[in-house]
Design a protein around this motif. Structure first.
Motif, PDB file in Angstrom:
ATOM      1  N   TYR A 223      21.618  -5.871 -14.041  1.00  0.00           N
ATOM      2  CA  TYR A 223      21.785  -4.431 -13.866  1.00  0.00           C
ATOM      3  C   TYR A 223      21.243  -3.700 -15.097  1.00  0.00           C
TER       4      TYR A 223
ATOM      5  N   TYR B 122      21.751   0.104 -16.944  1.00  0.00           N
ATOM      6  CA  TYR B 122      22.482   1.363 -17.014  1.00  0.00           C
ATOM      7  C   TYR B 122      21.925   2.154 -18.199  1.00  0.00           C
TER       8      TYR B 122
ATOM      9  N   GLY C 259      29.015   9.132 -19.259  1.00  0.00           N
ATOM     10  CA  GLY C 259      29.368   7.763 -18.937  1.00  0.00           C
ATOM     11  C   GLY C 259      28.133   6.927 -18.695  1.00  0.00           C
ATOM     12  N   LEU C 260      28.354   5.673 -18.380  1.00  0.00           N
ATOM     13  CA  LEU C 260      27.239   4.793 -18.052  1.00  0.00           C
ATOM     14  C   LEU C 260      26.707   5.160 -16.668  1.00  0.00           C
TER      15      LEU C 260
ATOM     16  N   PHE D   8      24.268   4.174 -13.584  1.00  0.00           N
ATOM     17  CA  PHE D   8      23.563   3.064 -12.949  1.00  0.00           C
ATOM     18  C   PHE D   8      22.093   3.423 -12.732  1.00  0.00           C
TER      19      PHE D   8
ATOM     20  N   TYR E 253      19.409  -2.485  -9.907  1.00  0.00           N
ATOM     21  CA  TYR E 253      20.132  -3.744  -9.749  1.00  0.00           C
ATOM     22  C   TYR E 253      19.214  -4.781  -9.108  1.00  0.00           C
TER      23      TYR E 253
ATOM     24  N   ILE F  55      31.315  -7.807  -8.823  1.00  0.00           N
ATOM     25  CA  ILE F  55      31.065  -6.903  -9.952  1.00  0.00           C
ATOM     26  C   ILE F  55      32.113  -7.040 -11.029  1.00  0.00           C
ATOM     27  N   THR F  56      33.084  -7.899 -10.829  1.00  0.00           N
ATOM     28  CA  THR F  56      34.191  -7.920 -11.783  1.00  0.00           C
ATOM     29  C   THR F  56      33.818  -8.589 -13.087  1.00  0.00           C
TER      30      THR F  56
ATOM     31  N   TYR G  64      38.044  -0.169  -5.698  1.00  0.00           N
ATOM     32  CA  TYR G  64      38.232  -1.159  -6.749  1.00  0.00           C
ATOM     33  C   TYR G  64      37.921  -0.475  -8.069  1.00  0.00           C
TER      34      TYR G  64
ATOM     35  N   LEU H 206      38.037  -0.637 -12.526  1.00  0.00           N
ATOM     36  CA  LEU H 206      37.954  -1.526 -13.681  1.00  0.00           C
ATOM     37  C   LEU H 206      38.051  -0.698 -14.959  1.00  0.00           C
TER      38      LEU H 206
ATOM     39  N   TYR I 219      36.741  -1.020 -18.999  1.00  0.00           N
ATOM     40  CA  TYR I 219      35.910  -1.716 -19.959  1.00  0.00           C
ATOM     41  C   TYR I 219      36.215  -1.160 -21.336  1.00  0.00           C
TER      42      TYR I 219
ATOM     43  N   SER J 220      41.239  -5.056 -14.166  1.00  0.00           N
ATOM     44  CA  SER J 220      40.833  -4.376 -12.930  1.00  0.00           C
ATOM     45  C   SER J 220      42.016  -4.258 -11.982  1.00  0.00           C
TER      46      SER J 220
ATOM     47  N   PHE K 256      36.158   2.772 -21.089  1.00  0.00           N
ATOM     48  CA  PHE K 256      35.544   3.353 -19.900  1.00  0.00           C
ATOM     49  C   PHE K 256      36.292   2.897 -18.662  1.00  0.00           C
TER      50      PHE K 256
ATOM     51  N   SER L 149      34.272   1.243  -7.866  1.00  0.00           N
ATOM     52  CA  SER L 149      33.274   0.851  -6.881  1.00  0.00           C
ATOM     53  C   SER L 149      33.881   0.956  -5.488  1.00  0.00           C
TER      54      SER L 149
ATOM     55  N   ASP M  21      33.845  -1.369  -3.163  1.00  0.00           N
ATOM     56  CA  ASP M  21      34.675  -2.555  -2.975  1.00  0.00           C
ATOM     57  C   ASP M  21      34.264  -3.592  -3.994  1.00  0.00           C
ATOM     58  N   GLN M  22      35.018  -4.653  -4.043  1.00  0.00           N
ATOM     59  CA  GLN M  22      34.791  -5.660  -5.074  1.00  0.00           C
ATOM     60  C   GLN M  22      33.440  -6.324  -4.931  1.00  0.00           C
TER      61      GLN M  22
ATOM     62  N   ALA N 103      30.780  -4.729  -3.911  1.00  0.00           N
ATOM     63  CA  ALA N 103      29.711  -3.749  -4.089  1.00  0.00           C
ATOM     64  C   ALA N 103      29.015  -3.978  -5.422  1.00  0.00           C
ATOM     65  N   GLN N 104      27.833  -3.459  -5.526  1.00  0.00           N
ATOM     66  CA  GLN N 104      27.024  -3.766  -6.700  1.00  0.00           C
ATOM     67  C   GLN N 104      26.900  -2.623  -7.678  1.00  0.00           C
ATOM     68  N   LYS N 105      27.394  -1.470  -7.323  1.00  0.00           N
ATOM     69  CA  LYS N 105      27.250  -0.335  -8.227  1.00  0.00           C
ATOM     70  C   LYS N 105      28.603   0.058  -8.766  1.00  0.00           C
ATOM     71  N   LEU N 106      28.665   0.167 -10.067  1.00  0.00           N
ATOM     72  CA  LEU N 106      29.846   0.707 -10.708  1.00  0.00           C
ATOM     73  C   LEU N 106      29.556   2.143 -11.103  1.00  0.00           C
TER      74      LEU N 106
ATOM     75  N   PHE O 281      30.857   4.933 -13.630  1.00  0.00           N
ATOM     76  CA  PHE O 281      31.640   4.968 -14.860  1.00  0.00           C
ATOM     77  C   PHE O 281      32.066   6.388 -15.217  1.00  0.00           C
ATOM     78  N   GLY O 282      33.201   6.467 -15.899  1.00  0.00           N
ATOM     79  CA  GLY O 282      33.602   7.708 -16.532  1.00  0.00           C
ATOM     80  C   GLY O 282      32.890   7.862 -17.872  1.00  0.00           C
TER      81      GLY O 282
END
Lengths: 114, 113
Positions: free
Chosen positions: A33, A35, A42-43, A45, A48, A100-101, B32, B34, B36, B49, B89, B93, B95-96, B98-101, B103-104
């Protein structure tokens, strides 16, 4: 090394020049990824990559931005005709699969466009 | 359109006390969440998370609370230690898998001895 590495750590360039930022993901990680973090934000995206699938480019802010991933490993983010608003920290992350975790981030490249 | 918001850019807490970092989101599709942690000149590292089927997840000194009706989550650190000083941060997302996060903006936490 065991972690995600990025180079250069800092890059200062003149407006209008092209830049290339490099990311070496953790060996064996299939997902990569990009970012960016602009000042006070924030970060965000950007793009990907997952295995051999077509990349998700939906976060790229303009057609001046492109990225490739060669051999499923190293990735290069290219910014053409840089603008001052491109100044930011560009972060790369990799993960071992589709979850993604466990995104592991590199230290980032700080890009300054003068 | 800031879908994930951390309205406090900074927070200062005395060592040993509880640190509470807050995060609000607007997209009801987020499923979902998280947290960081980021030290200077390093990339963010995953902390904890929570899935939307839960309202609390605890890991040692760190607990994340989720209030879905308020679209709000918080990270509690207790007791706070000097090594907790970092930028935190929150991310979300759909769902778990999914590929895009999303962020705040981050909250800079400073723990004072």
């Amino acid at each position: 090394g065991a972690g995600v590495s990025q180079s250069p750590s800092n890059k200062v360039t003149e407006k209008g020049k092209d830049v290339e930022l490099r990311c070496d993901p953790i060996s064996g990680h299939t997902a990569l990824y990009w970012y960016r973090q602009s000042l006070g934000q924030g970060l965000e995206f950007l793009i990907y990559f997952q295995g051999n699938s077509a990349p998700d480019k939906s976060g790229l802010p303009s057609d001046r931005f492109s990225a490739e991933r060669t051999g499923g490993s190293v990735s290069t983010l290219t910014i053409q005709r840089t603008q001052q608003e491109d100044s930011a920290v560009y972060l790369c992350a990799s993960s071992p699969g589709t979850s993604i975790t466990r995104q592991y981030f590199g230290p980032g490249t700080r890009l300054t466009v003068t | 359109d800031q879908q994930v918001k951390q309205n406090s850019p900074s927070l200062s807490v005395q060592e040993g006390r509880i640190s509470i970092l807050n995060c609000d989101y607007t997209n009801s599709m987020f499923d979902y969440f998280l947290w960081y942690k980021k030290y200077p000149a390093e990339g963010p590292t995953f902390l904890i998370s929570i899935s939307s089927i839960k309202d609390k997840n605890e890991d040692g000194r760190f607990t994340v609370f989720l209030n879905k009706s308020a679209k709000h989550l918080s990270l509690h650190i207790v007791p706070s230690q000097p090594g907790d000083s970092a930028v935190y941060f929150c991310a979300a997302s759909i769902d778990q898998g999914a590929q895009k996060l999303v962020f705040g903006q981050g909250t800079r936490l400073t723990i004072n001895p």
